[in-house]
Scaffold this active site. Sequence first.
Site, PDB file in Angstrom:
ATOM      1  N   LYS A  96      53.715  32.515  43.244  1.00  0.00           N
ATOM      2  CA  LYS A  96      52.843  33.371  44.072  1.00  0.00           C
ATOM      3  C   LYS A  96      53.592  33.540  45.393  1.00  0.00           C
ATOM      4  O   LYS A  96      53.561  32.668  46.248  1.00  0.00           O
ATOM      5  CB  LYS A  96      51.500  32.680  44.289  1.00  0.00           C
ATOM      6  CG  LYS A  96      50.334  33.620  44.585  1.00  0.00           C
ATOM      7  CD  LYS A  96      50.503  34.500  45.798  1.00  0.00           C
ATOM      8  CE  LYS A  96      50.270  33.788  47.110  1.00  0.00           C
ATOM      9  NZ  LYS A  96      50.558  34.643  48.284  1.00  0.00           N
ATOM     10  N   GLU A 151      56.897  21.943  52.110  1.00  0.00           N
ATOM     11  CA  GLU A 151      57.869  22.238  53.174  1.00  0.00           C
ATOM     12  C   GLU A 151      57.097  22.955  54.259  1.00  0.00           C
ATOM     13  O   GLU A 151      56.697  24.105  54.068  1.00  0.00           O
ATOM     14  CB  GLU A 151      58.986  23.150  52.659  1.00  0.00           C
ATOM     15  CG  GLU A 151      59.850  22.554  51.573  1.00  0.00           C
ATOM     16  CD  GLU A 151      60.729  21.432  52.069  1.00  0.00           C
ATOM     17  OE1 GLU A 151      60.908  21.307  53.300  1.00  0.00           O
ATOM     18  OE2 GLU A 151      61.225  20.672  51.229  1.00  0.00           O
ATOM     19  N   CYS A 175      61.803  27.980  59.884  1.00  0.00           N
ATOM     20  CA  CYS A 175      61.060  26.734  60.156  1.00  0.00           C
ATOM     21  C   CYS A 175      61.973  25.652  60.728  1.00  0.00           C
ATOM     22  O   CYS A 175      61.527  24.798  61.480  1.00  0.00           O
ATOM     23  CB  CYS A 175      60.303  26.239  58.931  1.00  0.00           C
ATOM     24  SG  CYS A 175      61.063  26.621  57.383  1.00  0.00           S
ATOM     25  N   GLU A 181      54.709  25.141  66.778  1.00  0.00           N
ATOM     26  CA  GLU A 181      55.678  26.035  66.153  1.00  0.00           C
ATOM     27  C   GLU A 181      55.293  27.470  66.490  1.00  0.00           C
ATOM     28  O   GLU A 181      54.187  27.915  66.194  1.00  0.00           O
ATOM     29  CB  GLU A 181      55.669  25.835  64.637  1.00  0.00           C
ATOM     30  CG  GLU A 181      56.682  26.700  63.941  1.00  0.00           C
ATOM     31  CD  GLU A 181      56.795  26.404  62.460  1.00  0.00           C
ATOM     32  OE1 GLU A 181      55.764  26.388  61.770  1.00  0.00           O
ATOM     33  OE2 GLU A 181      57.927  26.195  61.993  1.00  0.00           O
TER      34      GLU A 181
HETATM   35  P1  ADP Z   1      52.749  31.734  57.086  1.00  0.00           P
HETATM   36  O1  ADP Z   1      52.224  31.316  58.393  1.00  0.00           O
HETATM   37  O2  ADP Z   1      54.205  31.540  56.894  1.00  0.00           O
HETATM   38  O3  ADP Z   1      52.230  33.056  56.588  1.00  0.00           O
HETATM   39  P2  ADP Z   1      51.030  30.479  55.205  1.00  0.00           P
HETATM   40  O4  ADP Z   1      50.927  29.017  55.026  1.00  0.00           O
HETATM   41  O5  ADP Z   1      49.834  31.225  55.666  1.00  0.00           O
HETATM   42  O6  ADP Z   1      52.247  30.641  56.151  1.00  0.00           O
HETATM   43  O7  ADP Z   1      51.533  31.196  53.876  1.00  0.00           O
HETATM   44  C1  ADP Z   1      52.515  30.675  53.033  1.00  0.00           C
HETATM   45  C2  ADP Z   1      52.127  30.979  51.603  1.00  0.00           C
HETATM   46  O8  ADP Z   1      50.907  30.302  51.320  1.00  0.00           O
HETATM   47  C3  ADP Z   1      51.874  32.452  51.300  1.00  0.00           C
HETATM   48  O9  ADP Z   1      52.310  32.751  49.994  1.00  0.00           O
HETATM   49  C4  ADP Z   1      50.362  32.534  51.388  1.00  0.00           C
HETATM   50  O10 ADP Z   1      49.832  33.590  50.617  1.00  0.00           O
HETATM   51  C5  ADP Z   1      49.956  31.208  50.793  1.00  0.00           C
HETATM   52  N1  ADP Z   1      48.608  30.744  51.172  1.00  0.00           N
HETATM   53  C6  ADP Z   1      47.907  31.028  52.293  1.00  0.00           C
HETATM   54  N2  ADP Z   1      46.709  30.424  52.269  1.00  0.00           N
HETATM   55  C7  ADP Z   1      46.627  29.742  51.103  1.00  0.00           C
HETATM   56  C8  ADP Z   1      45.649  28.904  50.479  1.00  0.00           C
HETATM   57  N3  ADP Z   1      44.484  28.645  51.066  1.00  0.00           N
HETATM   58  N4  ADP Z   1      45.955  28.360  49.289  1.00  0.00           N
HETATM   59  C9  ADP Z   1      47.135  28.596  48.690  1.00  0.00           C
HETATM   60  N5  ADP Z   1      48.084  29.371  49.214  1.00  0.00           N
HETATM   61  C10 ADP Z   1      47.850  29.942  50.398  1.00  0.00           C
END
Ligand code: ADP
Length: 464
Positions: free
Chosen positions: A170, A245, A279, A371
């Site tokens: 995903k 990570e 990161c 960050e």
């Molecule tokens: P960033 O700040 O880099 O966007 P996120 O942690 O929001 O970081 O997103 C990183 C990944 O995690 C993306 O693929 C996002 O769609 C996914 N993501 C965001 N929220 C959730 C969640 N509640 N459960 C699983 N995956 C998630």
Amino acid sequence: MKQHDGMYIDGSWRPAAGSGTIEVVGPADGKVIATVPAGSDRDVDAAVRAARAALPGWAATAPAARAALLTALRDQLAARADEIAETVTAELGSPLAFSRTVHAGIPVAVCGSYAELAASYAFEERIGNSTVLLEPVGVVGAITPWNYPLHQIVAKVAPALAAGCTVVLKPAEDTPLVARLFAECADAAGVPAGVFNLVTGLGPEAGAALAGHEGVDLVSFTGSTAVGRKIGALAGAAVKRVALELGGKSANVILPSADLARAVAVGVANVMANSGQTCSAWTRMLVHAEQYDEAVELATAAAAKYVPGERIGPVVSAGQRDRVRGYIEQGIGQGARLVAGGPDAPRPDGYYVSPTVFADVTPDMTLAQEEIFGPVLSILRYEDEDDAVRIANGTVYGLAGAVWAGDDAEAVAFARRLETGQVDINGGRFNPLAPFGGYKQSGIGRELGPHGLAEYLQTKSLQF
Ligand code: ADP
């Protein structure tokens, strides 16, 4: 504008179960460049089922066959490098030259490294009267961010396939187009049906469905600490393996014996690369009090070379731009001294942020703790080595860092005192085989090289 309606599940492109779509926006001008399906829990379920069905066959393949397939995948990625670079530039915004060398180039190297490791890794070892078999963990749910969109995918999928695992990916909703290209490459390389599956979708929907799916044995996540914490909790409740990570706030420690000009120039370049959306970026520069003013002058001059729209691209989205600008305003409000850049938009269009440098940042300021994920460097002052160690280790993170000194031995002695997963010594080069991952809240587990492969293996011991 391209409207994509398929997701790659069980060896073919098929329409999503629902009708939701995600608009992919080009950050250089804010225009919609494509749409992709917003997958739901039903799509995730179909993909996980396909991955489970494919697992026994793939897990039983000889490592040499997996190596051959990863070689074919690497060749596909190499053959389509131009298209990959252009796609990343369109959806992430990085300058094309950077997209070519880093966003398209590193995945080729990493995929190649796993082709070699699959062939050479000891999947069996003898311990006394036991033979220990290193077997694939099972079905992997890989959730990736947008900042190095293809690298993050390959850093999970290649070792998982090398280990004999099957995968449901995903990717981040901001950068799904390069993930689609990756799926096309996997298909063209001959990855068997169900071994690799792609579901595009939103994090709280498709991502959460994948992280919580009972058919997934290991969740490998790269992204924010906030989401990582949720995924870790879900995995803990289900007693399932997890690799995280997460964020970073790495220190670039310049010891008094170092080549100051070089350390500052490399340090500024490290923070500005990819518009600061790295990161492991060394966003805190630590300089001895006696060299402080000179370092600030050097950093200010170095930052001026990063002209928005030329050497530095926009950040990924309007939301990210607003977040970064908010941090810059907060830094000014907390009394840090702005010496380059600032919160104003440097260009009329697109999600650009001025390359920004703050001096007189103290360890307790938000600028030094959180960050930011944008082109913002904070320069901190230390009095002696113990003070530098305290400041460097004084955040919740521990992902990366750098130490500069007159000789490597002095830098290494300092690096041993750092609570962090990776340290570049006197400008050491990127090593695609070196374990990458965090101490403290920067994460759990390691990616890349043999340590990255081990994450996807579990042991079975046979006693004789
Ligand atoms: P960033 O700040 O880099 O966007 P996120 O942690 O929001 O970081 O997103 C990183 C990944 O995690 C993306 O693929 C996002 O769609 C996914 N993501 C965001 N929220 C959730 C969640 N509640 N459960 C699983 N995956 C998630």
